[in-house]
Design an enzyme around this catalytic site. Structure first.
Site, mmCIF file in Angstrom:
data_model
loop_
_atom_site.group_PDB
_atom_site.id
_atom_site.type_symbol
_atom_site.label_atom_id
_atom_site.label_comp_id
_atom_site.label_asym_id
_atom_site.label_seq_id
_atom_site.Cartn_x
_atom_site.Cartn_y
_atom_site.Cartn_z
ATOM 1 N N TYR A 194 32.223 26.626 -24.645
ATOM 2 C CA TYR A 194 32.087 27.731 -25.592
ATOM 3 C C TYR A 194 33.463 28.324 -25.826
ATOM 4 C CZ TYR A 194 30.840 32.373 -27.415
ATOM 5 O OH TYR A 194 30.745 33.517 -28.181
ATOM 6 N N ASP A 217 41.415 26.607 -23.178
ATOM 7 C CA ASP A 217 40.782 27.905 -23.385
ATOM 8 C C ASP A 217 40.481 28.481 -21.998
ATOM 9 O OD1 ASP A 217 39.281 30.117 -23.919
ATOM 10 O OD2 ASP A 217 37.800 29.110 -25.188
ATOM 11 N N LYS A 239 38.925 38.342 -21.285
ATOM 12 C CA LYS A 239 38.211 38.823 -20.093
ATOM 13 C C LYS A 239 39.119 39.512 -19.065
ATOM 14 C CE LYS A 239 34.185 36.166 -21.143
ATOM 15 N NZ LYS A 239 34.105 34.860 -21.750
HETATM 16 C C1 LIG Z 1 34.084 34.638 -23.349
HETATM 17 C C2 LIG Z 1 34.781 33.437 -23.893
HETATM 18 C C3 LIG Z 1 35.287 33.402 -25.204
HETATM 19 C C4 LIG Z 1 35.043 34.519 -26.182
HETATM 20 O O1 LIG Z 1 35.644 35.702 -25.780
HETATM 21 P P1 LIG Z 1 35.109 37.090 -26.409
HETATM 22 O O2 LIG Z 1 36.009 38.113 -25.802
HETATM 23 O O3 LIG Z 1 33.681 37.201 -26.012
HETATM 24 O O4 LIG Z 1 35.282 36.980 -27.877
HETATM 25 C C5 LIG Z 1 36.006 32.297 -25.601
HETATM 26 N N1 LIG Z 1 36.235 31.275 -24.756
HETATM 27 C C6 LIG Z 1 35.762 31.269 -23.503
HETATM 28 C C7 LIG Z 1 36.063 30.121 -22.603
HETATM 29 C C8 LIG Z 1 35.009 32.342 -23.031
HETATM 30 O O5 LIG Z 1 34.514 32.315 -21.802
#
Ligand SMILES: *Cc1c(COP(=O)(O)O)cnc(C)c1O
Length: 453
Positions: free
Chosen positions: A166, A261, A289
């Protein structure tokens, strides 16, 4: 609330087979009735709506350390930790103080501030995998910008992504695999043009042959391969390090960029994230995060040369009214300063490993179909008889029925997990050994009941 806590070894305790009555949810239910008149589904982010578990969502009143309290006054040991940011637990005093002190000077200026330099320096001095970065306001924004940068830099359009990763709610990444091994993405959300999805190639995780095939079929068209190096949004799907190394090789050979990511893994498995954990140098890294200490912050970083393509230096446009917001920077500085202390990760990771191992031992001793996966302070309790789960296809969707029971029984006993079996759990530095011991007892009871069904 947590059930009786006895000194003897948790694994020796007798089996509890009776479910507990549901916790009171009157205030939460009332707030939910109201929120549904304001927000679609009553929430501002879908998974919060408890659609895949029993009951209505709990409205949270406050958090402190490893604990959460809901509107009805129920107390929980929290393993969701706001989906990752709270690696120091709730309401950390150092973060709170730094934020309060900074807020006294104003909320936002839309002009450069010294505090942005301060957070950037803290990160760049302690992370050899990026030379420059740009702050944004969410993980989604970080990934969206990284993708645009990769396309601008390589002057190519296609992106390879993995089924089960994701990357936020970016149009071109809200795609899922079709039927073949290497497929054009099919949109996984209404409102994403077919033509956008066509620029995304979806392949299975931990399968280098599929990646090679993608590079053969779309030679010289692939701008970047994007991966969560520690996929943690669809269960915890730990990849073979050889696979990640081969990704590095094949992208370099084809002059494509490798994007890690690290919105979850960044600052989580170590200060240098998964890049440091595996010692692999990607071309672009995204963060979110943890980086904001509980405030909305994201970032993307790369070499100086790649980052020089971002405006105003280069031709790739990216901007933000609240980017580098001083209050958010303050929270980030306070949090990352703690993480940078010697031994921080060693202690947290060991604590989590002991916790995860104990759950696995308990389940195995009783022949429950449970597979606990763990890395750093991330863990995932999968209801599966596999010993290793590395790709989305390895997850049996019917196992989520077991998770629903498990989730309810944990909540009723004072342990809070994210309301979906595809979500991982996080241990924070605020979880003491005693908290984890109590949580284990609860989890064991919940497992006993889950497997009586
Ligand atoms: C949480 C997450 C996102 C999205 O981040 P948001 O702050 O919710 O927009 C993108 N990539 C990864 C791997 C994530 O865990």
């Amino acid at each position: 609330m947590f059930g009786l806590f006895k000194k003897s070894s948790v694994e020796d305790q007798p089996v509890t087979t009776v479910g507990k009555p549901d916790i009171s949810r009157e205030k939460s239910a009332e707030l939910y009735r109201k929120s549904k008149t304001f927000f679609p589904g009553g929430v501002n982010s879908p998974v919060r709506a408890f659609k895949s578990v029993y009951g209505t969502p709990l409205f949270i009143e406050k958090g402190d350390g490893p604990y959460l309290w809901d509107a009805d006054g129920n107390k929980f040991i929290d393993f969701c930790c706001s989906w990752g940011p709270l690696i120091l637990g709730h309401n950390n005093a150092k973060i709170r103080e730094k934020v309060t002190e900074t807020a006294l000077k104003g909320m936002t200026f839309g002009a450069p501030t010294a505090i942005e330099n301060e957070l950037a320096e803290l990160i760049l001095k302690n992370n050899k995998f990026i030379q420059k970065l740009r702050f944004v306001s969410s993980g989604t924004e970080a990934v969206m910008s990284a993708i645009r940068l990769a396309r601008g830099y390589t002057k190519r359009d296609k992106i390879v992504k993995f089924e089960g990763c994701y990357h936020g709610h970016i149009d071109s990444l809200l795609v899922k695999a079709g039927s073949g091994l290497v497929t054009f993405g099919e949109t996984s959300s209404a409102g994403v043009p077919e033509s956008f999805a066509k620029e995304t190639i979806v392949v299975p995780l931990n399968n280098i042959e599929a990646v090679k095939q993608a590079f053969t079929e779309y030679k010289d068209q692939i701008a970047a391969v994007i991966i969560e190096p520690i996929p943690a949004n669809n269960g915890l799907l730990l990849q073979d390090v050889e696979f990640l190394m081969e990704l590095r090789e094949i992208t370099s050979k084809n002059k494509s960029l490798l994007i890690f990511d690290e919105v979850i893994s960044g600052f989580r498995v170590g200060f240098e994230g998964a890049a440091g954990f595996y010692q692999i140098q990607p071309d672009i890294i995204t963060y979110g995060k943890i980086i904001g200490g509980g405030m909305p912050v994201g970032a993307y970083g790369a070499s100086e040369e790649i980052m020089s393509n971002i405006s105003p230096e280069g031709a790739v446009y990216q901007a933000g009214t609240l980017s580098g917001n001083p209050i958010a920077m303050a929270a980030g500085i306070a949090q990352l300063t703690e993480l940078n202390r010697l031994g921080f990760y060693r202690d947290l990771n060991n604590k989590t490993k002991e916790f995860a191992d104990a759950i696995q031992r308990f389940a195995s001793a009783r022949s429950y179909r449970v597979c606990v996966q763990q890395v750093g302070s991330i863990f995932w309790i999968a209801f599966s008889d596999k010993t290793k789960i590395q790709s989305a296809a390895d997850i049996d969707p019917t196992s989520m029925e077991k998770f629903k029971i498990f989730h309810r029984e944990c909540l009723n006993r004072g342990v809070y997990f994210g309301p979906s079996g595809y979500e991982v759990g996080f241990v924070s530095a605020a979880h003491t050994k005693i908290d984890l011991e109590m949580a284990k007892r609860t989890i064991f009871d919940a497992l006993d009941i889950t497997f009586k069904h």
